[in-house]
Scaffold this motif. Structure first.
Motif, PDB file in Angstrom:
ATOM      1  N   GLY A  44      16.266 -34.276  -9.138  1.00  0.00           N
ATOM      2  CA  GLY A  44      14.381 -33.964  -9.596  1.00  0.00           C
ATOM      3  C   GLY A  44      15.116 -32.543  -9.470  1.00  0.00           C
ATOM      4  N   ARG A  45      15.915 -31.595  -9.284  1.00  0.00           N
ATOM      5  CA  ARG A  45      15.387 -30.159  -8.736  1.00  0.00           C
ATOM      6  C   ARG A  45      16.858 -29.538  -9.525  1.00  0.00           C
ATOM      7  NH1 ARG A  45      13.869 -28.140  -3.181  1.00  0.00           N
ATOM      8  NH2 ARG A  45      16.416 -27.880  -3.252  1.00  0.00           N
TER       9      ARG A  45
ATOM     10  N   GLY B  65       7.708 -31.318 -15.747  1.00  0.00           N
ATOM     11  CA  GLY B  65       8.832 -31.122 -15.898  1.00  0.00           C
ATOM     12  C   GLY B  65       9.071 -32.231 -16.400  1.00  0.00           C
TER      13      GLY B  65
ATOM     14  N   ARG C  46      16.380 -21.616 -12.677  1.00  0.00           N
ATOM     15  CA  ARG C  46      16.001 -20.913 -11.254  1.00  0.00           C
ATOM     16  C   ARG C  46      16.410 -21.121 -10.653  1.00  0.00           C
ATOM     17  NH1 ARG C  46       9.823 -23.324 -10.589  1.00  0.00           N
ATOM     18  NH2 ARG C  46       8.660 -22.412 -12.744  1.00  0.00           N
TER      19      ARG C  46
ATOM     20  N   TYR D 203      -0.312 -15.319  -9.912  1.00  0.00           N
ATOM     21  CA  TYR D 203      -1.483 -14.861 -11.273  1.00  0.00           C
ATOM     22  C   TYR D 203      -2.097 -16.367 -11.248  1.00  0.00           C
ATOM     23  CZ  TYR D 203       1.398 -18.739 -14.036  1.00  0.00           C
ATOM     24  OH  TYR D 203       2.846 -19.585 -14.011  1.00  0.00           O
ATOM     25  N   TYR D 204      -3.001 -16.802  -9.726  1.00  0.00           N
ATOM     26  CA  TYR D 204      -3.292 -18.307 -10.637  1.00  0.00           C
ATOM     27  C   TYR D 204      -4.524 -17.805 -10.548  1.00  0.00           C
ATOM     28  CZ  TYR D 204       0.258 -21.584 -11.792  1.00  0.00           C
ATOM     29  OH  TYR D 204       0.610 -22.518 -12.300  1.00  0.00           O
TER      30      TYR D 204
ATOM     31  N   GLN E  50      11.016 -27.585 -19.598  1.00  0.00           N
ATOM     32  CA  GLN E  50       9.590 -28.012 -18.689  1.00  0.00           C
ATOM     33  C   GLN E  50       8.515 -27.714 -20.373  1.00  0.00           C
ATOM     34  OE1 GLN E  50       8.154 -24.512 -17.134  1.00  0.00           O
ATOM     35  NE2 GLN E  50       7.973 -25.199 -15.261  1.00  0.00           N
TER      36      GLN E  50
ATOM     37  N   GLY F 123      -3.266 -23.218 -17.279  1.00  0.00           N
ATOM     38  CA  GLY F 123      -2.520 -24.258 -18.544  1.00  0.00           C
ATOM     39  C   GLY F 123      -1.462 -24.992 -17.349  1.00  0.00           C
TER      40      GLY F 123
ATOM     41  N   ALA G 160       2.731 -26.708 -16.665  1.00  0.00           N
ATOM     42  CA  ALA G 160       3.651 -27.275 -17.183  1.00  0.00           C
ATOM     43  C   ALA G 160       4.391 -28.469 -16.926  1.00  0.00           C
ATOM     44  CB  ALA G 160       4.945 -26.450 -17.011  1.00  0.00           C
TER      45      ALA G 160
ATOM     46  N   ARG H  59      11.501 -35.032 -14.043  1.00  0.00           N
ATOM     47  CA  ARG H  59      11.047 -35.368 -13.288  1.00  0.00           C
ATOM     48  C   ARG H  59      10.272 -36.426 -14.032  1.00  0.00           C
ATOM     49  NH1 ARG H  59       9.396 -31.218  -8.655  1.00  0.00           N
ATOM     50  NH2 ARG H  59      11.445 -29.747  -9.113  1.00  0.00           N
TER      51      ARG H  59
ATOM     52  N   ALA I  15       6.263 -32.957  -7.129  1.00  0.00           N
ATOM     53  CA  ALA I  15       5.235 -32.175  -8.886  1.00  0.00           C
ATOM     54  C   ALA I  15       5.691 -32.843  -9.545  1.00  0.00           C
ATOM     55  CB  ALA I  15       5.279 -30.544  -8.257  1.00  0.00           C
TER      56      ALA I  15
ATOM     57  N   GLY J  21      -2.913 -24.319 -13.365  1.00  0.00           N
ATOM     58  CA  GLY J  21      -3.698 -23.834 -13.364  1.00  0.00           C
ATOM     59  C   GLY J  21      -4.512 -22.853 -13.565  1.00  0.00           C
TER      60      GLY J  21
END
Ligand code: HAM
Length: 418
Positions: free
Chosen positions: A119-120, A306, A112, A261-262, A126, A302, A304, A309, A279, A284
């Protein structure tokens, strides 16, 4: 000038990879115990897959995807998450024909284009798990219990579980309207992104970190008060199952997810220990996704986590495997004997190091210390002749006399014969 890695893409050095393997092994153990099997899907997919699943109006699709045109003029994208590709494979290989209930897990890099910080990252990893084919809230509870078990078995008391329900296509439009009604009066306090979200994806305003938006959305209507009776029953059964299994959780009715999609149950494992990247795992239910992607009407749920993290939360615990024994030699005359012994020990599963360069005894012992070997032994002429030696336990200096053979050393260092 020396070349460096691309910004936001990290090397995982040997110091760190022990911790990664520990995380991966714990996940495999917990997931396989729950009946999940591993699926490996490509890191590159057709761009359309992510537009149709994650949603065109999400930050991921709008701003964060590594999308390019390949040499055949196809638009392709490095996967920003795992669920879409796994469901594409589930449909493409008609896994549902064997059994609509599939339990699948996966691990690997995702991409991404976000602003890197602690942490990013732009390439991150994942570990995810998905169950298809079960509408019953029991599946939601099993997935949440499995995620909780993973964190317990890995030895972390942080993060903690938060759950919410986002409703379904039946009740969400009414909630969206109620939220728009609330936001309309506060438009001037919203950031530019949220003004846009008002039209495309108003739920995302609840997730905005800009202080003005946080304040403006205080007191916003709760999604949980707008659930239809089916969604309400589902959510209360999920909570009942969690209570039955003594799984701790709290309800966060402001939790919205960054993917479209949740439906119904959504959740996050959150921590206060990683700054703004709170997070550690999330997921979800996605009851409409498989049919949206051209498959049959089969529900799914499901999550995922990190990996980076989780590794940060584990901190600096030592996951590096250390040598069982360091073999030092008095002089060059004993190097053949030391090498043969090392070779025999390595073949029988004992981790051994020796000096490669014919250095002085003192510098060999310094290296034994540096490598944190559990035992060391010095081989001289006497030892070669007698076939015995004195082994030093490095932690406390205790000396133990033992046979200078593979079997004798295996016994000493406590490695079973393989
Ligand atoms: P997500 O919330 O976008 O969900 O990502 C899941 C987790 O991946 C996050 O909680 C976080 O730990 C980690 N993560 C996300 N972005 C980054 C980043 N840039 N750097 C480091 N870690 C990151 C999903 O991806 C869904 N596919 C989860 C799911 C599976 N839902 C249902 N099944």
């Amino acid at each position: 000038m020396a070349l460096t890695a691309v910004k936001g893409f990290n090397d995982i050095l040997p110091d760190e990879s022990g911790r990664w393997r520990y995380i991966e092994q714990t996940a495999r153990r917990v997931f396989e115990r729950n009946g999940f099997g591993e699926i490996r899907v490509p890191v590159l997919e057709k761009t359309e897959l992510f537009c149709r699943s994650i949603g065109d109006a999400t930050d991921i699709v709008e701003k964060e995807m590594y999308t390019f045109t390949d040499k055949g003029e196809n638009s392709v994208t490095l996967r920003p998450e795992g669920t879409a590709g796994v469901m594409r494979a589930f449909i493409e290989h008609k896994l549902y024909a064997q059994d609509p209930i599939a339990k699948l897990y996966y691990m690997g890099p995702m991409f991404r284009y976000e602003r890197p910080q602690k942490g990013r990252y732009r390439q991150f990893h994942q570990i995810g798990a998905e169950i298809t084919g079960v509408n019953d809230p029991l599946a939601d509870a099993q997935v949440l219990n499995m995620l909780t078990a993973f964190f317990r078995e890995i030895g972390l008391t942080e993060p903690t579980l938060q759950i919410n329900s986002l409703g379904c296509p039946e009740c969400r439009p009414a909630y969206r309207n109620a939220l728009r009604g609330f936001l309309e009066e506060r438009m001037e306090h919203l950031c530019e992104d949220c003004k846009r979200r008002f039209a495309t994806n108003p739920l995302r305003t609840l997730d905005c970190k800009v202080p003005g938006c946080v304040e403006a959305t205080l007191g916003a209507p709760s999604v949980l008060e707008h659930l239809c009776s089916g969604c309400e029953d589902h959510f209360s059964s999920v909570r009942r199952y969690l209570d039955l299994s003594s799984t701790p959780y709290s309800i966060n009715h402001r939790m919205v997810r960054g993917l479209d999609y949740y439906t119904r149950t959504t959740f996050e494992m959150v921590t206060g220990l990683l700054g703004s990247q709170s997070a550690v795992a999330a997921g979800g239910r996605y009851d409409g996704l498989i049919s949206q992607l051209g498959g049959p009407a089969i529900p799914g749920i499901g999550f995922a986590l990190g990996l980076e993290r989780v590794a940060l939360l584990l901190g600096s615990q030592d996951f590096v495997s250390l040598p069982d024994l360091f073999i030092a030699t008095m002089g060059n005359g004993e190097r053949d004997a030391a090498f043969r012994l090392m070779d025999g020990l390595l073949k029988s599963g004992v981790r051994v190091e020796m000096d490669y360069e014919g250095k002085s005894l003192k510098s060999q012992m310094r290296r034994a210390d540096k490598l944190k070997a559990r035992y060391s032994v010095v081989i001289g002429g006497n030892e070669v002749v007698s076939g015995r030696a004195s082994f030093k336990r490095m932690a406390d200096g205790l000396q133990a006399d033992a046979e200078l053979t593979v079997a004798g050393i295996q016994k000493l260092v406590g490695k079973p014969e393989q």
